[in-house]
Design a protein around this motif. Structure first.
Motif, short mmCIF file in Angstrom:
data_model
loop_
_atom_site.label_atom_id
_atom_site.label_comp_id
_atom_site.label_asym_id
_atom_site.label_seq_id
_atom_site.Cartn_x
_atom_site.Cartn_y
_atom_site.Cartn_z
N GLY A 1 2.43 16.75 -2.64
CA GLY A 1 3.52 16.22 -1.82
C GLY A 1 4.88 16.75 -2.22
O GLY A 1 5.79 16.83 -1.40
N ALA A 2 5.02 17.14 -3.47
CA ALA A 2 6.30 17.70 -3.94
C ALA A 2 6.62 19.02 -3.23
O ALA A 2 7.78 19.41 -3.15
CB ALA A 2 6.26 17.92 -5.45
N GLU A 3 5.59 19.68 -2.70
CA GLU A 3 5.79 20.96 -2.03
C GLU A 3 6.13 20.79 -0.54
O GLU A 3 6.47 21.76 0.12
CB GLU A 3 4.53 21.81 -2.16
CG GLU A 3 4.19 22.14 -3.60
CD GLU A 3 2.84 22.81 -3.75
OE1 GLU A 3 2.34 23.39 -2.75
OE2 GLU A 3 2.28 22.75 -4.85
N MET B 1 9.57 10.07 0.47
CA MET B 1 8.58 10.06 -0.60
C MET B 1 9.22 9.75 -1.94
O MET B 1 10.38 10.07 -2.17
CB MET B 1 7.84 11.39 -0.65
CG MET B 1 6.92 11.57 0.53
SD MET B 1 5.80 12.97 0.34
CE MET B 1 6.79 14.27 1.08
N GLN B 2 8.41 9.14 -2.80
CA GLN B 2 8.85 8.78 -4.14
C GLN B 2 7.94 9.46 -5.14
O GLN B 2 6.81 9.80 -4.84
CB GLN B 2 8.74 7.26 -4.34
CG GLN B 2 9.45 6.44 -3.32
CD GLN B 2 9.00 4.98 -3.36
OE1 GLN B 2 7.99 4.64 -3.94
NE2 GLN B 2 9.78 4.13 -2.74
N GLY B 3 8.43 9.62 -6.34
CA GLY B 3 7.59 10.12 -7.41
C GLY B 3 8.04 11.45 -7.95
O GLY B 3 8.96 12.08 -7.44
N SER B 4 7.34 11.84 -9.00
CA SER B 4 7.61 13.12 -9.62
C SER B 4 6.25 13.76 -9.87
O SER B 4 5.22 13.13 -9.79
CB SER B 4 8.38 12.94 -10.92
OG SER B 4 7.65 12.13 -11.80
N GLY B 5 6.26 15.02 -10.16
CA GLY B 5 5.00 15.72 -10.36
C GLY B 5 4.42 16.17 -9.03
O GLY B 5 5.11 16.26 -8.03
N LYS B 6 3.13 16.45 -9.04
CA LYS B 6 2.49 17.02 -7.85
C LYS B 6 2.20 16.01 -6.75
O LYS B 6 2.15 16.35 -5.59
CB LYS B 6 1.18 17.71 -8.26
CG LYS B 6 1.40 18.92 -9.14
CD LYS B 6 0.10 19.56 -9.51
CE LYS B 6 0.34 20.74 -10.43
NZ LYS B 6 -0.91 21.35 -10.86
N VAL B 7 1.94 14.76 -7.13
CA VAL B 7 1.60 13.73 -6.15
C VAL B 7 2.85 12.89 -5.87
O VAL B 7 3.42 12.31 -6.78
CB VAL B 7 0.46 12.83 -6.63
CG1 VAL B 7 0.17 11.73 -5.62
CG2 VAL B 7 -0.79 13.64 -6.89
N LEU C 1 3.85 2.41 2.52
CA LEU C 1 3.44 2.20 3.90
C LEU C 1 3.85 0.82 4.40
O LEU C 1 3.80 -0.16 3.66
CB LEU C 1 1.92 2.35 4.04
CG LEU C 1 1.36 3.73 3.75
CD1 LEU C 1 -0.15 3.73 3.93
CD2 LEU C 1 2.00 4.78 4.65
N THR C 2 4.22 0.78 5.64
CA THR C 2 4.49 -0.47 6.36
C THR C 2 3.76 -0.37 7.68
O THR C 2 3.30 0.70 8.07
CB THR C 2 6.00 -0.65 6.62
OG1 THR C 2 6.43 0.41 7.48
CG2 THR C 2 6.80 -0.62 5.32
N VAL D 1 0.86 -1.18 0.00
CA VAL D 1 0.00 0.00 0.00
C VAL D 1 0.89 1.23 0.00
O VAL D 1 1.88 1.29 0.74
CB VAL D 1 -0.92 0.02 1.25
CG1 VAL D 1 -1.79 1.27 1.27
CG2 VAL D 1 -1.77 -1.23 1.31
N LYS D 2 0.52 2.21 -0.83
CA LYS D 2 1.24 3.48 -0.84
C LYS D 2 0.25 4.60 -0.53
O LYS D 2 -0.92 4.53 -0.91
CB LYS D 2 1.89 3.74 -2.19
CG LYS D 2 3.03 2.79 -2.50
CD LYS D 2 3.66 3.11 -3.83
CE LYS D 2 4.78 2.12 -4.12
NZ LYS D 2 5.33 2.30 -5.45
N LEU D 3 0.74 5.60 0.16
CA LEU D 3 -0.04 6.80 0.44
C LEU D 3 0.37 7.85 -0.57
O LEU D 3 1.54 8.25 -0.61
CB LEU D 3 0.24 7.28 1.86
CG LEU D 3 -0.39 8.62 2.26
CD1 LEU D 3 -1.91 8.53 2.25
CD2 LEU D 3 0.11 9.04 3.64
#
Length: 107
Positions: free
Chosen positions: A66-68, A76-82, A87-88, A59-61
């Motif tokens: 989130g980038a801000e 956190m992982q990812g690119s863009g706005k989200v 989660l563990t 599961v990921k939140l």
């Protein structure tokens, strides 16, 4: 959620309970085709605060904007706005103990 392994279902349920407690007044919206649960304050994407993204492995939140947010430990992982946070069970416990994870309604 019945199609996911028991450990994924348990983690998703713990995350749902946690978000219900730290994001007051939010509405859960299940999107089965996207395999996620959206947490929203209003209609459309503008009302989305965060998402729980389910997969067979976990599961990921997803945190909108989130980038801000500061992420000094680079969790956190990812690119863009989200950006996403894997989660563990330990992460759930940390969020429960932390008073710093508070979401506010989108402006």
């Amino acid at each position: 959620m019945a199609t996911y392994p028991p450990e994924v279902r348990d983690l998703a349920e713990a995350a749902r309970r946690l978000l219900d407690g730290v994001v007051p007044g939010v509405v859960q919206s299940l999107d089965e085709s996207a395999k996620l649960i959206g947490y929203i304050y209003g209609p459309g994407y503008k009302g989305v605060v965060c998402t729980l993204i389910l997969s067979r492995k976990g599961v990921k939140l997803g945190i909108v904007r989130g980038a801000e947010l500061p992420d000094p430990k680079q969790l956190m992982q990812g690119s863009g706005k989200v950006h996403r946070l894997k989660l563990t069970g330990a992460a759930i416990l940390v969020f429960r103990a932390s008073s710093t994870f508070q979401a506010a309604p989108a402006a």
